[in-house]
Design a protein around this motif. Structure first.
Motif, PDB file in Angstrom:
ATOM      1  N   ALA A 242     -26.912-158.075  48.791  1.00  0.00           N
ATOM      2  CA  ALA A 242     -26.815-157.398  50.084  1.00  0.00           C
ATOM      3  C   ALA A 242     -25.581-156.507  50.092  1.00  0.00           C
ATOM      4  CB  ALA A 242     -26.736-158.411  51.221  1.00  0.00           C
ATOM      5  N   ILE A 243     -25.750-155.242  50.500  1.00  0.00           N
ATOM      6  CA  ILE A 243     -24.641-154.300  50.441  1.00  0.00           C
ATOM      7  C   ILE A 243     -24.769-153.274  51.561  1.00  0.00           C
ATOM      8  CG2 ILE A 243     -25.843-152.706  48.858  1.00  0.00           C
ATOM      9  CD1 ILE A 243     -22.142-153.597  48.523  1.00  0.00           C
ATOM     10  N   ASP A 244     -23.626-152.860  52.097  1.00  0.00           N
ATOM     11  CA  ASP A 244     -23.541-151.740  53.038  1.00  0.00           C
ATOM     12  C   ASP A 244     -22.634-150.697  52.407  1.00  0.00           C
ATOM     13  OD1 ASP A 244     -25.044-152.822  55.289  1.00  0.00           O
ATOM     14  OD2 ASP A 244     -23.379-154.226  55.516  1.00  0.00           O
ATOM     15  N   ILE A 245     -23.137-149.480  52.280  1.00  0.00           N
ATOM     16  CA  ILE A 245     -22.409-148.425  51.570  1.00  0.00           C
ATOM     17  C   ILE A 245     -22.153-147.239  52.496  1.00  0.00           C
ATOM     18  CG2 ILE A 245     -22.581-146.684  49.755  1.00  0.00           C
ATOM     19  CD1 ILE A 245     -21.887-149.361  48.626  1.00  0.00           C
ATOM     20  N   HIS A 246     -20.901-146.799  52.512  1.00  0.00           N
ATOM     21  CA  HIS A 246     -20.525-145.577  53.220  1.00  0.00           C
ATOM     22  C   HIS A 246     -20.513-144.411  52.237  1.00  0.00           C
ATOM     23  CE1 HIS A 246     -18.277-147.694  56.791  1.00  0.00           C
ATOM     24  NE2 HIS A 246     -19.570-147.940  56.742  1.00  0.00           N
ATOM     25  N   GLN A 247     -21.062-143.297  52.663  1.00  0.00           N
ATOM     26  CA  GLN A 247     -21.073-142.072  51.876  1.00  0.00           C
ATOM     27  C   GLN A 247     -20.729-140.900  52.799  1.00  0.00           C
ATOM     28  OE1 GLN A 247     -24.713-141.937  49.148  1.00  0.00           O
ATOM     29  NE2 GLN A 247     -25.241-143.692  50.421  1.00  0.00           N
ATOM     30  N   GLY A 248     -20.604-139.728  52.218  1.00  0.00           N
ATOM     31  CA  GLY A 248     -20.466-138.503  52.998  1.00  0.00           C
ATOM     32  C   GLY A 248     -19.074-138.164  53.489  1.00  0.00           C
ATOM     33  N   ASP A 249     -18.088-139.037  53.293  1.00  0.00           N
ATOM     34  CA  ASP A 249     -16.754-138.758  53.839  1.00  0.00           C
ATOM     35  C   ASP A 249     -16.125-137.517  53.209  1.00  0.00           C
ATOM     36  OD1 ASP A 249     -16.039-141.245  55.627  1.00  0.00           O
ATOM     37  OD2 ASP A 249     -16.987-142.052  53.836  1.00  0.00           O
ATOM     38  N   ARG A 250     -16.340-137.327  51.928  1.00  0.00           N
ATOM     39  CA  ARG A 250     -15.773-136.169  51.236  1.00  0.00           C
ATOM     40  C   ARG A 250     -16.404-134.870  51.736  1.00  0.00           C
ATOM     41  NH1 ARG A 250     -13.108-133.072  48.412  1.00  0.00           N
ATOM     42  NH2 ARG A 250     -12.058-133.564  46.464  1.00  0.00           N
ATOM     43  N   LEU A 251     -17.602-134.975  52.329  1.00  0.00           N
ATOM     44  CA  LEU A 251     -18.319-133.811  52.830  1.00  0.00           C
ATOM     45  C   LEU A 251     -18.220-133.673  54.344  1.00  0.00           C
ATOM     46  CD1 LEU A 251     -21.502-134.205  50.592  1.00  0.00           C
ATOM     47  CD2 LEU A 251     -19.548-132.694  50.207  1.00  0.00           C
ATOM     48  N   GLN A 252     -17.298-134.440  54.956  1.00  0.00           N
ATOM     49  CA  GLN A 252     -17.070-134.416  56.401  1.00  0.00           C
ATOM     50  C   GLN A 252     -18.327-134.733  57.209  1.00  0.00           C
ATOM     51  OE1 GLN A 252     -15.606-131.537  54.469  1.00  0.00           O
ATOM     52  NE2 GLN A 252     -14.092-133.170  54.212  1.00  0.00           N
ATOM     53  N   SER A 253     -19.178-135.592  56.658  1.00  0.00           N
ATOM     54  CA  SER A 253     -20.375-136.029  57.377  1.00  0.00           C
ATOM     55  C   SER A 253     -20.625-137.495  57.038  1.00  0.00           C
ATOM     56  CB  SER A 253     -21.584-135.168  56.990  1.00  0.00           C
ATOM     57  OG  SER A 253     -22.689-135.464  57.818  1.00  0.00           O
ATOM     58  N   PRO A 254     -19.940-138.407  57.714  1.00  0.00           N
ATOM     59  CA  PRO A 254     -20.034-139.823  57.348  1.00  0.00           C
ATOM     60  C   PRO A 254     -21.449-140.360  57.469  1.00  0.00           C
ATOM     61  CG  PRO A 254     -18.993-139.559  59.499  1.00  0.00           C
ATOM     62  CD  PRO A 254     -19.095-138.193  58.904  1.00  0.00           C
ATOM     63  N   SER A 255     -21.849-141.133  56.471  1.00  0.00           N
ATOM     64  CA  SER A 255     -23.176-141.744  56.488  1.00  0.00           C
ATOM     65  C   SER A 255     -23.068-143.205  56.079  1.00  0.00           C
ATOM     66  CB  SER A 255     -24.139-141.002  55.553  1.00  0.00           C
ATOM     67  OG  SER A 255     -23.765-141.197  54.200  1.00  0.00           O
ATOM     68  N   SER A 256     -24.122-143.950  56.372  1.00  0.00           N
ATOM     69  CA  SER A 256     -24.142-145.372  56.048  1.00  0.00           C
ATOM     70  C   SER A 256     -25.558-145.792  55.686  1.00  0.00           C
ATOM     71  CB  SER A 256     -23.636-146.197  57.240  1.00  0.00           C
ATOM     72  OG  SER A 256     -23.641-147.577  56.932  1.00  0.00           O
ATOM     73  N   VAL A 257     -25.692-146.565  54.617  1.00  0.00           N
ATOM     74  CA  VAL A 257     -26.975-147.093  54.168  1.00  0.00           C
ATOM     75  C   VAL A 257     -26.798-148.567  53.854  1.00  0.00           C
ATOM     76  CG1 VAL A 257     -28.825-146.956  52.452  1.00  0.00           C
ATOM     77  CG2 VAL A 257     -27.647-144.863  53.183  1.00  0.00           C
ATOM     78  N   SER A 258     -27.759-149.382  54.267  1.00  0.00           N
ATOM     79  CA  SER A 258     -27.758-150.816  53.955  1.00  0.00           C
ATOM     80  C   SER A 258     -28.915-151.116  53.011  1.00  0.00           C
ATOM     81  CB  SER A 258     -27.911-151.649  55.227  1.00  0.00           C
ATOM     82  OG  SER A 258     -26.844-151.411  56.119  1.00  0.00           O
ATOM     83  N   ALA A 259     -28.738-152.124  52.160  1.00  0.00           N
ATOM     84  CA  ALA A 259     -29.809-152.527  51.258  1.00  0.00           C
ATOM     85  C   ALA A 259     -29.681-154.008  50.955  1.00  0.00           C
ATOM     86  CB  ALA A 259     -29.780-151.728  49.961  1.00  0.00           C
ATOM     87  N   SER A 260     -30.817-154.625  50.715  1.00  0.00           N
ATOM     88  CA  SER A 260     -30.865-156.035  50.349  1.00  0.00           C
ATOM     89  C   SER A 260     -31.873-156.208  49.227  1.00  0.00           C
ATOM     90  CB  SER A 260     -31.260-156.883  51.557  1.00  0.00           C
ATOM     91  OG  SER A 260     -31.332-158.244  51.205  1.00  0.00           O
ATOM     92  N   ALA A 261     -31.443-156.809  48.125  1.00  0.00           N
ATOM     93  CA  ALA A 261     -32.296-157.002  46.961  1.00  0.00           C
ATOM     94  C   ALA A 261     -32.639-158.482  46.799  1.00  0.00           C
ATOM     95  CB  ALA A 261     -31.607-156.488  45.704  1.00  0.00           C
ATOM     96  N   THR A 262     -33.839-158.749  46.316  1.00  0.00           N
ATOM     97  CA  THR A 262     -34.291-160.120  46.102  1.00  0.00           C
ATOM     98  C   THR A 262     -35.087-160.199  44.800  1.00  0.00           C
ATOM     99  OG1 THR A 262     -36.284-159.703  47.421  1.00  0.00           O
ATOM    100  CG2 THR A 262     -34.401-160.702  48.554  1.00  0.00           C
ATOM    101  N   HIS A 263     -35.134-161.409  44.229  1.00  0.00           N
ATOM    102  CA  HIS A 263     -35.938-161.655  43.037  1.00  0.00           C
ATOM    103  C   HIS A 263     -37.382-161.924  43.448  1.00  0.00           C
ATOM    104  CE1 HIS A 263     -32.742-161.854  40.024  1.00  0.00           C
ATOM    105  NE2 HIS A 263     -32.015-162.538  40.892  1.00  0.00           N
ATOM    106  N   THR A 264     -38.327-161.358  42.712  1.00  0.00           N
ATOM    107  CA  THR A 264     -39.743-161.653  42.903  1.00  0.00           C
ATOM    108  C   THR A 264     -40.361-161.889  41.529  1.00  0.00           C
ATOM    109  OG1 THR A 264     -40.606-159.402  42.693  1.00  0.00           O
ATOM    110  CG2 THR A 264     -39.754-160.049  44.862  1.00  0.00           C
ATOM    111  N   ALA A 265     -41.628-162.268  41.519  1.00  0.00           N
ATOM    112  CA  ALA A 265     -42.325-162.477  40.253  1.00  0.00           C
ATOM    113  C   ALA A 265     -42.446-161.176  39.462  1.00  0.00           C
ATOM    114  CB  ALA A 265     -43.709-163.061  40.518  1.00  0.00           C
ATOM    115  N   GLU A 266     -42.472-160.032  40.167  1.00  0.00           N
ATOM    116  CA  GLU A 266     -42.601-158.737  39.502  1.00  0.00           C
ATOM    117  C   GLU A 266     -41.265-158.188  39.017  1.00  0.00           C
ATOM    118  OE1 GLU A 266     -43.991-159.337  42.569  1.00  0.00           O
ATOM    119  OE2 GLU A 266     -45.935-159.803  41.650  1.00  0.00           O
TER     120      GLU A 266
END
Length: 282
Positions: A242-266
């Motif tokens: 599980a992670i929350d990532i900030h991006q865009g600060d260098r471009l003066q447009s702050p952004s945020s994306v969240s993601a969660s990864a899990t193990h599956t049979a595939e």
């Protein structure tokens, strides 16, 4: 003859501001791929999503940049699903999207500060051996090996990209790539681009920058698919996906994306989320 209506969406905003301006077009069957490419060049945003609403239960979405069509686009998916919710007039929507031959689940819900969208990224491929081929990319980023915090990793949710762990936030924000050299290296190695990131001490948050000059985007304000790839890599190497990532600060447009990864049979799969702010009809 007038072209199709365009909606510009601020995708993956942070605390109600910033985000990555993304164009969304409700597709028309008469458009050719040359038309779509031309619209993407004229739109003035890094990415354009073309949404075919002809099928009731599945929305077909394709993505173009100024350089051509992409296999997929995470923040473009978030933008497209927000526009579909807005068009419906509802407060919540759970649907399915078809992109590059894959159908996946999406959800969108209205919040006080925008529309929150989540989608299933699918299985993330995590081949080994990137450290042996990443020297040219490190140099193109203007970095030294001492600036790298851990092993490099290739990750792919349909298009491979190089994950580059940088030792700290200040070094990450100081990166000034040689875009011509970086584009050449990425094309040589078959990478979409490189996702440079620095994690907090807890490993649950971080900052990142996505460089993809090989596809006509020197730097992304937000790259949601790469955040999902990073979550998969972290699950594989640390056991926490599980992670929350900030991006865009260098471009003066702050952004945020969240993601969660899990193990599956595939394999390892990820789910990605972001909030859409303003939607402007053009």
């Amino acid at each position: 003859m007038a072209g199709p209506a365009l909606t510009v969406v601020n995708a993956c905003t942070r605390h109600g501001t910033g985000g990555s301006p993304t164009t969304v077009v409700i597709d028309d069957a008469v458009l050719t791929d040359d038309d779509r490419h031309a619209i993407a060049r004229r739109a003035g945003t890094s990415h354009t999503a073309f949404v075919d609403t002809g099928t009731a239960d599945v929305s077909r979405v394709r993505f173009f940049t100024s350089a051509g069509e992409l296999t997929n686009c995470g923040h473009g998916t978030i933008a497209a699903q927000a526009v579909l919710l807005q068009r419906s007039g509802g407060t919540e929507h759970h649907g399915r999207q078809l992109t590059a031959g894959r159908v996946f689940a999406t959800s969108a819900i209205r919040r006080h500060d925008g529309i929150e969208v989540w989608f299933d990224q699918g299985v993330i491929a995590l081949p080994d051996g990137a450290d042996a081929t990443g020297g040219g990319i490190i140099a193109a980023l203007g970095l030294q090996r001492t600036d790298i915090a851990a092993d490099l990793r290739v990750a792919s949710s349909g298009a491979p990209r190089l994950l580059v762990p940088v030792r700290d936030r200040l070094k990450l924000l100081s990166i000034q790539p040689d875009h011509v050299r970086l584009a050449a290296e990425c094309r040589r190695l078959g990478y979409l681009g490189c996702f440079a990131y620095a994690l907090s001490p807890t490993g649950r948050t971080g900052v990142a920058r996505m460089f993809a000059p090989a596809i006509g985007v020197d730097e992304d304000i937000a790259n949601a698919n790469s955040v999902g790839c990073l979550a998969a890599h972290l699950l594989d190497t640390t056991g926490s996906g599980a992670i929350d990532i900030h991006q865009g600060d260098r471009l003066q447009s702050p952004s945020s994306v969240s993601a969660s990864a899990t193990h599956t049979a595939e394999g390892i799969v990820a789910r990605i989320g972001g909030v859409v702010g303003a939607l402007t009809r053009c």
